[in-house]
Design a protein around this motif. Sequence first.
Motif, PDB file in Angstrom:
ATOM      1  N   VAL A 119       0.882  -1.164   0.000  1.00 41.34           N
ATOM      2  CA  VAL A 119       0.000   0.000   0.000  1.00 41.34           C
ATOM      3  C   VAL A 119       0.919   1.214   0.000  1.00 41.34           C
ATOM      4  CG1 VAL A 119      -1.803  -1.212   1.257  1.00 41.34           C
ATOM      5  CG2 VAL A 119      -0.122   0.123   2.534  1.00 41.34           C
ATOM      6  N   SER A 174      -7.063   0.109   2.074  1.00 42.60           N
ATOM      7  CA  SER A 174      -6.042  -0.527   1.228  1.00 42.60           C
ATOM      8  C   SER A 174      -5.348  -1.647   1.995  1.00 42.60           C
ATOM      9  CB  SER A 174      -5.001   0.502   0.779  1.00 42.60           C
ATOM     10  OG  SER A 174      -5.616   1.582   0.130  1.00 42.60           O
ATOM     11  N   ALA A 178      -5.130  -5.584   1.149  1.00 42.66           N
ATOM     12  CA  ALA A 178      -3.787  -6.178   1.055  1.00 42.66           C
ATOM     13  C   ALA A 178      -3.675  -7.393   1.983  1.00 42.66           C
ATOM     14  CB  ALA A 178      -2.732  -5.133   1.403  1.00 42.66           C
ATOM     15  N   VAL A 212      -3.863  -1.106  -4.110  1.00 38.85           N
ATOM     16  CA  VAL A 212      -2.761  -1.987  -3.695  1.00 38.85           C
ATOM     17  C   VAL A 212      -1.929  -2.391  -4.909  1.00 38.85           C
ATOM     18  CG1 VAL A 212      -4.079  -2.967  -1.742  1.00 38.85           C
ATOM     19  CG2 VAL A 212      -4.047  -4.163  -3.941  1.00 38.85           C
TER      20      VAL A 212
END
Length: 355
Positions: A119, A174, A178, A212
């Motif tokens: 990220v 994010s 991830a 990401v």
Amino acid sequence: MQIKFFLVLTLFFGIYTLNSQTNTKPFVVVLDAGHGGKDPGRPTNFGYKEKDIALKIVLKIGENLEKQKNIKVIYTRKTDVFVELRKRASIANKADADLFVSVHCNAHSSQAFGTETYVLGLGRSESNFRVAKQENEVIFYEDDFETNYQGFDPNSPETMIGLTLMQEDYLDQSILLARNIQDNFTKKLKRKNRGVKQAVFWVLHNTYMPSVLVETGFITNKKEGDYLNSVEGKNNISKSISDAILDYKLSLNTDVLVENSKSETETAQAVVFKVQIAAGSKKIVIKPNNFKGLDKISRVKSNAIYRYFYGSTSSFDTAVDLQKKAIAKGYSDAFVVAYKNDQKISIQTALKTTK
Ligand SMILES: [Zn+2]
């Protein structure tokens, strides 16, 4: 009487249609296959091409997602063509996308292997910087990159630090995506987990949505390169990523409860800095044992995501010290957030207010 009834019905169905239309706004995912055309991606001695592997994985992720209702997939490229980095970000922004997922393969002079998902953030580690630098260097393939990427130098981390604040609002979402991706790689595929990491990628910095960048494995490692190059490997990696996206979407949809956890130090109008140490769909009991020994933890629920914070202070410097402490305890992706009257605000605004 009958006419009145008819009018009421029309009104009712009119509103109903309107509502159902707003509810069915598709969830837009932009899939970005790294590199392409004159830019092959990372060099490898084994003949694998990052640009081809990334494209095949992305097309497969898209195929999986398009089977779902209410998801719209947009590709930054569907063929072997060169696409400028800034164009990739602008495709996502123009589409007003809900997610941006960039797919790549890693490379190293050692026999390193494993997956990692990035990220945007201040990646202080040397190795994170190395990966970001390699992906950012794509701009050297572009004509006029000096004018198009003003002030941006992939070789100089200092010029990049100022850029990181832009994605701040989307950082926890994010990170959530991830983590989903890395969890699937690790639990379902038994790939080596190199973790969720932060670094400054130009393409992530310029998107205005949770974003990401997935490094699906090392094509410089013979075994991992073989896997990524195989049909089975690519299918598995794609499924892990599309499942992670669907889980993420589900966690946003389940409910919209907002749970306030106003701490005693938060008085009206005051800006409060906290350190976000974790976020996820799981509700965790607040006690030091559950948070690597850290106390002064608070929890906020928003859009079905629980966010966990360490500390609460009116001083940004103190918050940075708390962040360091959290990182030292093992929360490597901890970051400082600012709140005013229970509303999240950007660090930049908060600093302006407190000065
Ligand atoms: Zn790449």
